[in-house]
Write an enzyme that holds these catalytic residues in place. Structure first.
Site, mmCIF file in Angstrom:
data_model
loop_
_atom_site.group_PDB
_atom_site.id
_atom_site.type_symbol
_atom_site.label_atom_id
_atom_site.label_comp_id
_atom_site.label_asym_id
_atom_site.label_seq_id
_atom_site.Cartn_x
_atom_site.Cartn_y
_atom_site.Cartn_z
ATOM 1 N N SER A 67 5.591 -40.235 -15.570
ATOM 2 C CA SER A 67 6.783 -39.404 -16.015
ATOM 3 C C SER A 67 6.643 -38.705 -17.478
ATOM 4 O O SER A 67 7.221 -37.442 -17.333
ATOM 5 C CB SER A 67 7.978 -40.690 -16.514
ATOM 6 N N SER A 74 8.255 -53.399 -13.698
ATOM 7 C CA SER A 74 8.622 -53.212 -15.306
ATOM 8 C C SER A 74 7.842 -54.444 -16.291
ATOM 9 O O SER A 74 7.845 -55.683 -15.645
ATOM 10 C CB SER A 74 9.832 -53.443 -15.616
ATOM 11 N N LYS A 75 7.152 -53.789 -17.271
ATOM 12 C CA LYS A 75 6.452 -54.828 -18.272
ATOM 13 C C LYS A 75 7.396 -55.649 -18.920
ATOM 14 O O LYS A 75 7.058 -56.501 -19.709
ATOM 15 C CB LYS A 75 5.585 -54.235 -18.922
ATOM 16 N N ASN A 76 8.729 -55.067 -18.919
ATOM 17 C CA ASN A 76 9.824 -55.534 -19.764
ATOM 18 C C ASN A 76 10.694 -56.526 -18.906
ATOM 19 O O ASN A 76 11.938 -56.871 -19.564
ATOM 20 C CB ASN A 76 10.646 -54.577 -20.404
ATOM 21 N N LYS A 89 3.482 -50.735 -6.566
ATOM 22 C CA LYS A 89 4.070 -50.651 -5.085
ATOM 23 C C LYS A 89 3.788 -49.220 -4.768
ATOM 24 O O LYS A 89 3.772 -48.123 -5.690
ATOM 25 C CB LYS A 89 5.381 -50.881 -5.176
ATOM 26 N N GLU A 111 14.285 -55.537 -2.003
ATOM 27 C CA GLU A 111 14.190 -54.251 -2.643
ATOM 28 C C GLU A 111 14.948 -53.063 -2.413
ATOM 29 O O GLU A 111 16.020 -53.228 -1.430
ATOM 30 C CB GLU A 111 12.791 -53.615 -2.253
ATOM 31 N N ASP A 112 15.125 -52.323 -3.421
ATOM 32 C CA ASP A 112 15.934 -50.987 -3.095
ATOM 33 C C ASP A 112 15.385 -49.642 -3.038
ATOM 34 O O ASP A 112 15.985 -48.568 -2.861
ATOM 35 C CB ASP A 112 16.836 -50.593 -4.546
ATOM 36 N N ASP A 138 15.091 -53.959 -10.753
ATOM 37 C CA ASP A 138 15.844 -52.893 -11.077
ATOM 38 C C ASP A 138 16.432 -52.275 -9.487
ATOM 39 O O ASP A 138 15.603 -52.052 -8.797
ATOM 40 C CB ASP A 138 14.964 -51.730 -11.583
ATOM 41 N N SER A 171 8.672 -57.272 -10.301
ATOM 42 C CA SER A 171 8.959 -56.240 -11.050
ATOM 43 C C SER A 171 7.890 -55.244 -11.641
ATOM 44 O O SER A 171 6.945 -55.748 -12.128
ATOM 45 C CB SER A 171 9.806 -56.659 -12.130
ATOM 46 N N LYS A 183 12.492 -41.173 -11.423
ATOM 47 C CA LYS A 183 12.850 -42.662 -10.942
ATOM 48 C C LYS A 183 11.546 -43.058 -9.783
ATOM 49 O O LYS A 183 11.356 -42.511 -9.062
ATOM 50 C CB LYS A 183 14.242 -42.338 -10.184
ATOM 51 N N THR A 227 18.681 -50.783 -14.548
ATOM 52 C CA THR A 227 18.267 -50.117 -16.001
ATOM 53 C C THR A 227 17.944 -48.730 -15.941
ATOM 54 O O THR A 227 17.528 -48.283 -17.081
ATOM 55 C CB THR A 227 16.934 -51.128 -16.212
#
Length: 219
Positions: free
Chosen positions: A53, A117-119, A146, A170-171, A12, A115, A46, A18
């Site tokens: 969240s 994300s699990k997706n 992370k 990375e971002d 991401d 990632s 984010k 995403t």
């Protein structure tokens, strides 16, 4: 650094964005809970995990839930998200990143995805970049998120490469910290003021090039 053997990408903000899909999923969940939520509030979510969240949204709406209910709604948010990401296509690739990935593969360098994300797997499938990644490490395979280096170290391990010969892309600051903690060279995409620990920072993926990366590693 010597000869680079692998490049490990975050998903991401590096390969695709995403964030909009996450926002839509959280907005839908907040609506389900009767809690007002807008884009400015979403900035607070984010880079934050799903459970944390949800806690922030509940606090924002001054709403109490049992642990069981929290599990239910965290899962529901993920279901919303999975519905939204079905609309992802190769058009959602960030400009410039596909060319960079192709250059790396054509140079015979191994690649991995790391990632949170699990997706991640269904997303890269829909983006049609599976052939440019030799392995995928997602949140389901690691204990620590992370800035812990675990996800990048696992990527290197799955590629059978010494982390010292890896580059991470990375971002986010936490991601850059994870790359450095893994003993890798860090490429940051974004603001140099934020990504202070990155070895090389570009504002956007279109500024990435394999030749420039090699030149910097040989300096």
């Amino acid at each position: 650094m010597g000869h680079i053997q692998a490049v490990i990408f975050d998903l991401d903000g590096v390969i695709t964005d995403t964030a909009e899909y996450h926002y839509l999923a959280w907005k839908k969940l907040a609506d389900d809970l009767g809690i007002p939520m807008d884009r400015s509030f979403n900035e607070r979510l984010k880079g934050v995990g799903r459970k944390e969240s949800l806690e922030k949204i509940l606090e924002h709406g001054n709403k109490q839930l049992s642990e069981q209910e929290k599990d239910f709604y965290a899962t529901k948010k993920n279901e919303h998200y999975k519905t939204f990401i079905q609309d992802i296509t190769p058009n959602d690739l960030l400009p410039g990143i596909l060319e960079f990935m192709k250059e790396i593969k054509e140079s015979g360098i191994q690649t991995a995805l790391a990632s949170a994300s699990k997706n991640a797997k269904p997303v890269i499938r829909r983006l049609e970049v599976e052939q440019y990644l030799d392995t995928v490490v997602d949140a389901a395979q690691v204990e620590n998120g992370k800035p812990d280096p675990e996800i990048f170290l696992k990527g290197a391990d799955q590629l059978s490469v010494d982390p010292a010969y890896c580059v991470g892309v990375e971002d986010a600051q936490a991601g850059v910290q994870a790359i450095k903690a893994a003993g890798m060279y860090a490429v940051g995409i974004g603001s140099a003021k934020v990504l202070t620990q990155a070895d090389w920072v570009v504002q956007k993926p279109t500024q990435l090039s394999w030749e420039e990366l090699k030149r910097r590693l040989e300096m």
